[in-house]
Design an enzyme around this catalytic site. Sequence first.
Site, PDB file in Angstrom:
ATOM      1  N   HIS A  57       0.841  -1.194   0.000  1.00 24.47           N
ATOM      2  CA  HIS A  57       0.000   0.000   0.000  1.00 24.47           C
ATOM      3  C   HIS A  57       0.880   1.249   0.000  1.00 24.47           C
ATOM      4  O   HIS A  57       2.037   1.212   0.430  1.00 24.47           O
ATOM      5  CB  HIS A  57      -0.899   0.019   1.233  1.00 24.47           C
ATOM      6  N   GLU A  59       0.861   3.819   1.895  1.00 27.35           N
ATOM      7  CA  GLU A  59       1.338   4.190   3.232  1.00 27.35           C
ATOM      8  C   GLU A  59       2.548   3.360   3.640  1.00 27.35           C
ATOM      9  O   GLU A  59       3.498   3.876   4.233  1.00 27.35           O
ATOM     10  CB  GLU A  59       0.230   4.010   4.279  1.00 27.35           C
TER      11      GLU A  59
END
Length: 150
Positions: A57, A59
């Site tokens: 992801h 993040e």
Amino acid sequence: MQITPFDDTYFMQKAIAEAELAYERGEIPVGVVVVINNRIIARGHNLTETLNDVTAHAEMQAITAAANFLGGKYLKDCTMYVTLEPCQMCAGALYWSQLSRLVFAAEDPQRGYRAMGGKLHPKTKVSHGTMETEASGLLKRFFIEKRNLK
């Protein structure tokens, strides 16, 4: 009073630029930047399809890059700007990184960390809604195009 161009909108625009890179690669368009002292120290966007990795992801990419830049695992005094509310997995990583501030654009009422019972570090300040329309629009366009290709 000194006016600075480095506000939440400025940095969210940079995160949206990262989301657009993900969009161009056929990835779900989520982008992120990590900032300390008005300086971007990490950027990321979803790479789950590219890397064939469910943990890739935006993040997670940015947490790793920021920690490498800082030379340590904690993101104290850092702000993360992300175009979509983090999932529970990313919230867990942000918890352990001790991120000081999280700013996300669009809420994710089904898969976001808040809906899934995830938590951030108790000292992490959270705000959301900055450029929500732009971030949501990019996500909606992506999924409409994906559905039309099937």
